[in-house]
Enzyme design. Structure first.
Site, short mmCIF file in Angstrom:
data_model
loop_
_atom_site.label_atom_id
_atom_site.label_comp_id
_atom_site.label_asym_id
_atom_site.label_seq_id
_atom_site.Cartn_x
_atom_site.Cartn_y
_atom_site.Cartn_z
N ASP A 235 13.90 5.81 43.43
CA ASP A 235 13.79 7.05 44.20
C ASP A 235 12.96 8.10 43.46
O ASP A 235 12.38 8.99 44.09
CB ASP A 235 15.17 7.60 44.53
CG ASP A 235 15.80 6.76 45.63
OD1 ASP A 235 16.37 5.70 45.33
OD2 ASP A 235 15.64 7.14 46.81
N ASN A 245 17.78 5.45 40.95
CA ASN A 245 17.90 4.55 42.10
C ASN A 245 19.36 4.53 42.54
O ASN A 245 20.23 5.16 41.92
CB ASN A 245 17.39 3.15 41.76
CG ASN A 245 17.18 2.29 42.99
OD1 ASN A 245 16.44 2.67 43.90
ND2 ASN A 245 17.86 1.17 43.08
O1 MRU Z 1 20.41 6.30 49.89
P1 MRU Z 1 19.24 5.40 50.19
O2 MRU Z 1 19.61 4.23 51.03
O3 MRU Z 1 18.05 6.16 50.71
O4 MRU Z 1 18.82 4.82 48.78
C1 MRU Z 1 17.72 3.98 48.71
C2 MRU Z 1 17.50 3.38 47.38
O5 MRU Z 1 18.16 3.68 46.41
C3 MRU Z 1 16.32 2.45 47.27
O6 MRU Z 1 16.56 1.47 46.32
C4 MRU Z 1 15.07 3.26 46.86
O7 MRU Z 1 14.88 4.35 47.73
C5 MRU Z 1 13.86 2.43 46.83
S1 MRU Z 1 13.38 1.88 48.45
C6 MRU Z 1 11.95 1.00 48.29
#
Ligand code: MRU
Length: 342
Positions: A235, A245
């Site tokens: 993220d 992440n």
């Molecule tokens: O809370 P989320 O579902 O948005 O979290 C997403 C993640 O942690 C993913 O692993 C990250 O955004 C990478 S997506 C290619």
């Protein structure tokens, strides 16, 4: 391939179509977004999610805001406030604010310029997906050889989380296409179950062998030698290579270090935040207690119990064997700091 996010043009300008990830895999439903409030709600409730998809949502959100502003006669101050609210709807994935700000910079050139900039971000993400998938598969082959590999992954990094094939998932898909993937262990990813609901759905569609396991099994799966490497998305990646992440990612990294197998972070370069020096400076989103204390609307905990619900954790760079972006592969555990410059 599933399209998580798509701009639909109409004579009046258009709208943003999102696949509603809250309903998957039971129901494939779409949200047609015509207002900033609808988009912010979709972002906060994870109807659209995953850092690169959030980047595209932020970008197209500026186009949504401009059309809404025209329809409802907003002043410039109201429009700019809407841009800010959209960029701030979730704090950890840098892509959301990055996408919104890149496109908002085109505002003075008019709606068409804004839409063109948003399309450019979406297309660049697609190209990044393709390139980093190849680079990541090549890197793994160079380190682990050409025999069939077994992987563990966490959360969802596939088509639903991006504008195309995915990041970590893209690398798994590339290995599968090359005949080099034997099995994927998929963490369920509590509390919102992106692994069980989304990654497993995508792997099933692609015919990739996999097993879903509870998050608590991950360290043991790694130390028992059941996998050859771990792969996740990100993220936000800071200048020194620390990577935020989904909560639970750090546990995989620690176990991989102990087992001495590669731990890989894959992301488009738009996830790199070189203006933030290190992971301790990343804002970690805290989410509602109910996500932990309830399951499918049923209360599990005793009345009055409170939860701790951070949505993300930060893996320090020295636990990361490789960060794969479309610009190349860096090896944070062995490379001089900082890795990324603004
Ligand atoms: O809370 P989320 O579902 O948005 O979290 C997403 C993640 O942690 C993913 O692993 C990250 O955004 C990478 S997506 C290619």
């Amino acid at each position: 391939m599933t399209k998580a996010i798509e701009w639909i043009s109409t004579p009046a300008g258009g709208f943003l179509r999102l696949i509603d990830q809250r309903a998957l895999p039971a129901t494939t439903a779409y949200l047609d977004i015509t207002t900033v409030a609808q988009l912010i709600d979709a972002v906060k409730t994870l109807a659209v999610r995953g850092a690169p998809a959030l980047g595209a949502a932020g970008a197209y959100g500026i186009a949504v805001a401009m059309l809404e502003s025209k329809r409802d006669g907003w002043g410039e101050a109201q429009l700019r406030a809407a841009f800010e609210q959209l960029a701030d709807a979730r704090p950890t994935a840098v892509n959301l604010a990055w996408g919104a700000k890149q496109v908002a910079a085109q505002y003075s050139h008019g709606f068409e310029a804004v839409l063109t900039a948003a399309h450019k971000i979406a297309r660049a993400d697609e190209a990044a997906n393709r390139k980093l998938s190849q680079l990541g598969a090549d890197w793994l082959t160079s380190k682990l050889g050409k025999h069939k590999l077994r992987a563990i992954t966490h959360c969802n990094t596939g088509a639903l989380a991006t504008t195309a094939w995915g990041t970590g998932y893209g690398i798994l898909h590339e290995l599968h296409t090359r005949g080099q993937l034997e099995m994927v262990y998929v963490d369920e990813t509590r509390p919102l179950l992106q692994g069980t609901r989304l990654t497993s759905w995508e792997l099933t569609q692609d015919g990739i062998p996999h097993l879903v396991q509870v998050d608590g099994a991950a360290a043991s799966t790694i130390l028992r030698g059941l996998v050859d490497f771990a792969i996740i998305g990100a993220d936000r990646i800071t200048a020194n290579g620390d990577s935020a992440n989904k909560i639970g990612s750090l546990a995989l990294a620690l176990a991989c270090a102990r087992a001495q197998i590669p731990f890989i972070v894959a992301a488009p370069y738009s996830t790199v935040d070189a203006t933030t020096a290190s992971g301790d400076l990343v804002e970690i989103e805290n989410r509602d207690d109910a996500e932990v204390l309830e399951l499918a609307g049923v209360k599990l905990a005793a009345p009055g119990v409170k939860a701790f619900n951070p949505a993300f954790d930060v893996t320090p760079h020295d636990l990361i064997s490789a960060i794969v972006t479309e610009r190349g592969v860096v090896e944070p555990a062995v490379t001089q700091q900082p890795l990324f410059a603004p």
